[in-house]
Design a protein around this motif. Sequence first.
Motif, PDB file in Angstrom:
ATOM      1  N   ASN A  87     -41.843  44.046 -25.579  1.00 19.98           N
ATOM      2  CA  ASN A  87     -40.500  44.611 -25.781  1.00 19.98           C
ATOM      3  C   ASN A  87     -40.366  46.011 -25.186  1.00 19.98           C
ATOM      4  OD1 ASN A  87     -39.742  42.282 -27.280  1.00 19.98           O
ATOM      5  ND2 ASN A  87     -40.670  43.159 -29.115  1.00 19.98           N
ATOM      6  N   VAL A  88     -40.905  46.194 -23.987  1.00 21.93           N
ATOM      7  CA  VAL A  88     -40.804  47.465 -23.265  1.00 21.93           C
ATOM      8  C   VAL A  88     -40.110  47.208 -21.928  1.00 21.93           C
ATOM      9  CG1 VAL A  88     -42.070  49.354 -22.190  1.00 21.93           C
ATOM     10  CG2 VAL A  88     -42.865  48.412 -24.352  1.00 21.93           C
ATOM     11  N   VAL A  89     -39.151  48.067 -21.600  1.00 25.49           N
ATOM     12  CA  VAL A  89     -38.418  47.938 -20.343  1.00 25.49           C
ATOM     13  C   VAL A  89     -39.258  48.531 -19.215  1.00 25.49           C
ATOM     14  CG1 VAL A  89     -36.316  48.551 -19.091  1.00 25.49           C
ATOM     15  CG2 VAL A  89     -36.210  48.034 -21.524  1.00 25.49           C
ATOM     16  N   VAL A  90     -39.374  47.786 -18.126  1.00 25.44           N
ATOM     17  CA  VAL A  90     -40.138  48.228 -16.959  1.00 25.44           C
ATOM     18  C   VAL A  90     -39.204  48.207 -15.759  1.00 25.44           C
ATOM     19  CG1 VAL A  90     -42.096  47.767 -15.448  1.00 25.44           C
ATOM     20  CG2 VAL A  90     -42.287  47.331 -17.894  1.00 25.44           C
ATOM     21  N   LEU A  91     -39.192  49.293 -15.010  1.00 27.14           N
ATOM     22  CA  LEU A  91     -38.362  49.413 -13.811  1.00 27.14           C
ATOM     23  C   LEU A  91     -39.202  50.052 -12.720  1.00 27.14           C
ATOM     24  CD1 LEU A  91     -35.562  49.268 -12.397  1.00 27.14           C
ATOM     25  CD2 LEU A  91     -35.114  51.545 -13.319  1.00 27.14           C
ATOM     26  N   ALA A  92     -39.190  49.470 -11.529  1.00 28.54           N
ATOM     27  CA  ALA A  92     -40.020  49.987 -10.434  1.00 28.54           C
ATOM     28  C   ALA A  92     -39.292  49.819  -9.102  1.00 28.54           C
ATOM     29  CB  ALA A  92     -41.369  49.285 -10.384  1.00 28.54           C
ATOM     30  N   ASP A  93     -39.478  50.795  -8.232  1.00 28.95           N
ATOM     31  CA  ASP A  93     -38.972  50.752  -6.862  1.00 28.95           C
ATOM     32  C   ASP A  93     -40.156  50.911  -5.919  1.00 28.95           C
ATOM     33  OD1 ASP A  93     -35.894  50.877  -7.192  1.00 28.95           O
ATOM     34  OD2 ASP A  93     -36.610  52.508  -8.465  1.00 28.95           O
ATOM     35  N   TYR A  94     -40.173  50.123  -4.858  1.00 35.41           N
ATOM     36  CA  TYR A  94     -41.226  50.228  -3.858  1.00 35.41           C
ATOM     37  C   TYR A  94     -40.600  50.188  -2.467  1.00 35.41           C
ATOM     38  CZ  TYR A  94     -40.693  45.121  -3.701  1.00 35.41           C
ATOM     39  OH  TYR A  94     -40.185  43.855  -3.603  1.00 35.41           O
ATOM     40  N   ALA A  95     -41.265  50.869  -1.531  1.00 35.04           N
ATOM     41  CA  ALA A  95     -40.745  50.943  -0.164  1.00 35.04           C
ATOM     42  C   ALA A  95     -41.883  51.277   0.781  1.00 35.04           C
ATOM     43  CB  ALA A  95     -39.640  51.992  -0.055  1.00 35.04           C
ATOM     44  N   VAL A  96     -41.768  50.751   2.002  1.00 34.54           N
ATOM     45  CA  VAL A  96     -42.741  51.060   3.053  1.00 34.54           C
ATOM     46  C   VAL A  96     -42.454  52.463   3.568  1.00 34.54           C
ATOM     47  CG1 VAL A  96     -43.609  50.401   5.320  1.00 34.54           C
ATOM     48  CG2 VAL A  96     -42.962  48.639   3.670  1.00 34.54           C
ATOM     49  N   VAL A 127     -40.166  42.000   3.302  1.00 36.37           N
ATOM     50  CA  VAL A 127     -39.256  43.077   2.924  1.00 36.37           C
ATOM     51  C   VAL A 127     -39.932  44.415   3.243  1.00 36.37           C
ATOM     52  CG1 VAL A 127     -38.089  41.758   1.117  1.00 36.37           C
ATOM     53  CG2 VAL A 127     -40.131  43.086   0.551  1.00 36.37           C
ATOM     54  N   THR A 128     -39.099  45.436   3.379  1.00 31.36           N
ATOM     55  CA  THR A 128     -39.607  46.804   3.565  1.00 31.36           C
ATOM     56  C   THR A 128     -39.342  47.674   2.340  1.00 31.36           C
ATOM     57  OG1 THR A 128     -37.524  47.444   4.636  1.00 31.36           O
ATOM     58  CG2 THR A 128     -39.318  46.692   6.063  1.00 31.36           C
ATOM     59  N   ALA A 129     -38.511  47.191   1.432  1.00 30.90           N
ATOM     60  CA  ALA A 129     -38.220  47.914   0.190  1.00 30.90           C
ATOM     61  C   ALA A 129     -37.711  46.906  -0.832  1.00 30.90           C
ATOM     62  CB  ALA A 129     -37.189  49.015   0.411  1.00 30.90           C
ATOM     63  N   GLY A 130     -37.865  47.256  -2.080  1.00 31.81           N
ATOM     64  CA  GLY A 130     -37.413  46.357  -3.137  1.00 31.81           C
ATOM     65  C   GLY A 130     -37.487  47.013  -4.496  1.00 31.81           C
ATOM     66  N   GLN A 131     -37.065  46.271  -5.489  1.00 33.81           N
ATOM     67  CA  GLN A 131     -37.039  46.759  -6.864  1.00 33.81           C
ATOM     68  C   GLN A 131     -37.263  45.583  -7.802  1.00 33.81           C
ATOM     69  OE1 GLN A 131     -33.258  47.805  -9.057  1.00 33.81           O
ATOM     70  NE2 GLN A 131     -34.070  49.880  -8.823  1.00 33.81           N
ATOM     71  N   ASP A 152     -47.355  41.995  12.809  1.00 35.39           N
ATOM     72  CA  ASP A 152     -48.125  43.171  13.220  1.00 35.39           C
ATOM     73  C   ASP A 152     -49.039  43.594  12.079  1.00 35.39           C
ATOM     74  OD1 ASP A 152     -49.121  45.350  14.489  1.00 35.39           O
ATOM     75  OD2 ASP A 152     -47.337  46.606  14.253  1.00 35.39           O
ATOM     76  N   LYS A 153     -50.217  43.005  12.023  1.00 36.28           N
ATOM     77  CA  LYS A 153     -51.174  43.296  10.951  1.00 36.28           C
ATOM     78  C   LYS A 153     -52.330  44.173  11.410  1.00 36.28           C
ATOM     79  CE  LYS A 153     -50.398  39.174   8.136  1.00 36.28           C
ATOM     80  NZ  LYS A 153     -51.032  38.038   7.434  1.00 36.28           N
ATOM     81  N   GLY A 154     -52.208  44.740  12.582  1.00 40.18           N
ATOM     82  CA  GLY A 154     -53.315  45.548  13.092  1.00 40.18           C
ATOM     83  C   GLY A 154     -53.272  46.985  12.649  1.00 40.18           C
ATOM     84  N   VAL A 155     -52.219  47.388  11.947  1.00 34.54           N
ATOM     85  CA  VAL A 155     -52.051  48.784  11.556  1.00 34.54           C
ATOM     86  C   VAL A 155     -51.943  48.853  10.035  1.00 34.54           C
ATOM     87  CG1 VAL A 155     -50.628  50.847  11.790  1.00 34.54           C
ATOM     88  CG2 VAL A 155     -50.859  49.264  13.723  1.00 34.54           C
ATOM     89  N   ASP A 156     -52.644  49.829   9.451  1.00 33.91           N
ATOM     90  CA  ASP A 156     -52.535  50.024   8.008  1.00 33.91           C
ATOM     91  C   ASP A 156     -51.140  50.541   7.651  1.00 33.91           C
ATOM     92  OD1 ASP A 156     -55.121  49.258   7.929  1.00 33.91           O
ATOM     93  OD2 ASP A 156     -55.955  51.256   7.592  1.00 33.91           O
ATOM     94  N   THR A 157     -50.693  50.187   6.478  1.00 29.68           N
ATOM     95  CA  THR A 157     -49.344  50.544   6.033  1.00 29.68           C
ATOM     96  C   THR A 157     -49.420  51.202   4.666  1.00 29.68           C
ATOM     97  OG1 THR A 157     -48.435  48.660   7.245  1.00 29.68           O
ATOM     98  CG2 THR A 157     -47.025  49.658   5.576  1.00 29.68           C
ATOM     99  N   SER A 158     -48.550  52.186   4.459  1.00 25.00           N
ATOM    100  CA  SER A 158     -48.484  52.883   3.181  1.00 25.00           C
ATOM    101  C   SER A 158     -47.220  52.456   2.442  1.00 25.00           C
ATOM    102  CB  SER A 158     -48.473  54.404   3.383  1.00 25.00           C
ATOM    103  OG  SER A 158     -49.677  54.821   3.996  1.00 25.00           O
ATOM    104  N   VAL A 159     -47.375  52.299   1.141  1.00 24.36           N
ATOM    105  CA  VAL A 159     -46.266  51.884   0.286  1.00 24.36           C
ATOM    106  C   VAL A 159     -46.174  52.856  -0.879  1.00 24.36           C
ATOM    107  CG1 VAL A 159     -45.340  50.063  -1.186  1.00 24.36           C
ATOM    108  CG2 VAL A 159     -46.522  49.461   0.918  1.00 24.36           C
ATOM    109  N   SER A 160     -44.965  53.336  -1.150  1.00 14.02           N
ATOM    110  CA  SER A 160     -44.730  54.194  -2.315  1.00 14.02           C
ATOM    111  C   SER A 160     -44.169  53.352  -3.445  1.00 14.02           C
ATOM    112  CB  SER A 160     -43.761  55.321  -1.974  1.00 14.02           C
ATOM    113  OG  SER A 160     -42.487  54.797  -1.636  1.00 14.02           O
ATOM    114  N   LEU A 161     -44.740  53.525  -4.635  1.00 10.73           N
ATOM    115  CA  LEU A 161     -44.335  52.751  -5.808  1.00 10.73           C
ATOM    116  C   LEU A 161     -43.969  53.718  -6.922  1.00 10.73           C
ATOM    117  CD1 LEU A 161     -44.092  50.071  -7.403  1.00 10.73           C
ATOM    118  CD2 LEU A 161     -46.526  50.295  -7.929  1.00 10.73           C
ATOM    119  N   ASP A 162     -42.717  53.635  -7.379  1.00 11.81           N
ATOM    120  CA  ASP A 162     -42.233  54.460  -8.489  1.00 11.81           C
ATOM    121  C   ASP A 162     -42.105  53.560  -9.710  1.00 11.81           C
ATOM    122  OD1 ASP A 162     -41.225  56.434 -10.060  1.00 11.81           O
ATOM    123  OD2 ASP A 162     -39.231  56.454  -9.152  1.00 11.81           O
TER     124      ASP A 162
END
Length: 255
Positions: A87-96, A127-131, A152-162
């Motif tokens: 019974n806890v609300v969880v909200l998250a945003d992520y984006a490349v 996707v490049t961003a989502g919630q 294009d999987k030859g390059v590492d990618t960073s993702v921010s997660l709030d």
Amino acid sequence: IRTLVLRWQRNGQTTLDESSYNNTLLLRGERGQAEWGRREAEMRRRGAVLLRLAVLLLLTLAPGAAGVWLNLPASGTKCVSEEIQPNVVVLADYAVVHEGHAEGGLPTIAAKVTSPYGNTLHHKEHVTAGQFAFTTTEAGNYLACFWIDSSDKGVDTSVSLDWKIGIAAKDWDSVAKKEKIEGVELELTKLEAAVQAIHENLLYLKTREAEMREVSERTNGRVAWFSIMSLGVCIVVSVLQLWHLTSYFQKKKLI
């Protein structure tokens, strides 16, 4: 006549003295009221500051928001887990993150969120961003996994997660507009919500501690019974060995 004049002068001086005394008391009363007003305003300011500090402290202790920066490998998956009670609300945003990539050439990722029992709560691909947002129904570790699914999987990618949990995921601006509260009253509402969240978290931890203590007691009981059974088996085997050797020696007439 002189006596009357002297009396009149004395009465006038007395009247002047009383008037000066009254004026002095009036001035002192006005100064005291002004001083008391300044002290009261200072106390209110200090109370507001202490209230805000208490709210910040409780928001820190309560389950809140967490910003995470994930470096996704070219091949593989990165996951983030959070232990959450029901019974806890969880909200998250992520984006490349745009770092090292052109504006229009961002790699796409896939995101999947699962509950402690393996139920899929969120799943997006290419996707490049989502919630994602949900209310927990199970107690345990909720898992959010990300991986690169573009060509294009030859390059590492960073993702921010709030990641926001509980009262941190609540829209306090909407609450203030709906209930028509602001200032100290809004801070008190946040303080009440933070105290409630901490209380529920303590109750959840108390329940988990009781469950762990019960499991530990059951394990200790089983170990004790196993030790007693092992000792009994050893005693029985020793008696049987002694009886067998005694019978053997008697048949051979050695004893």
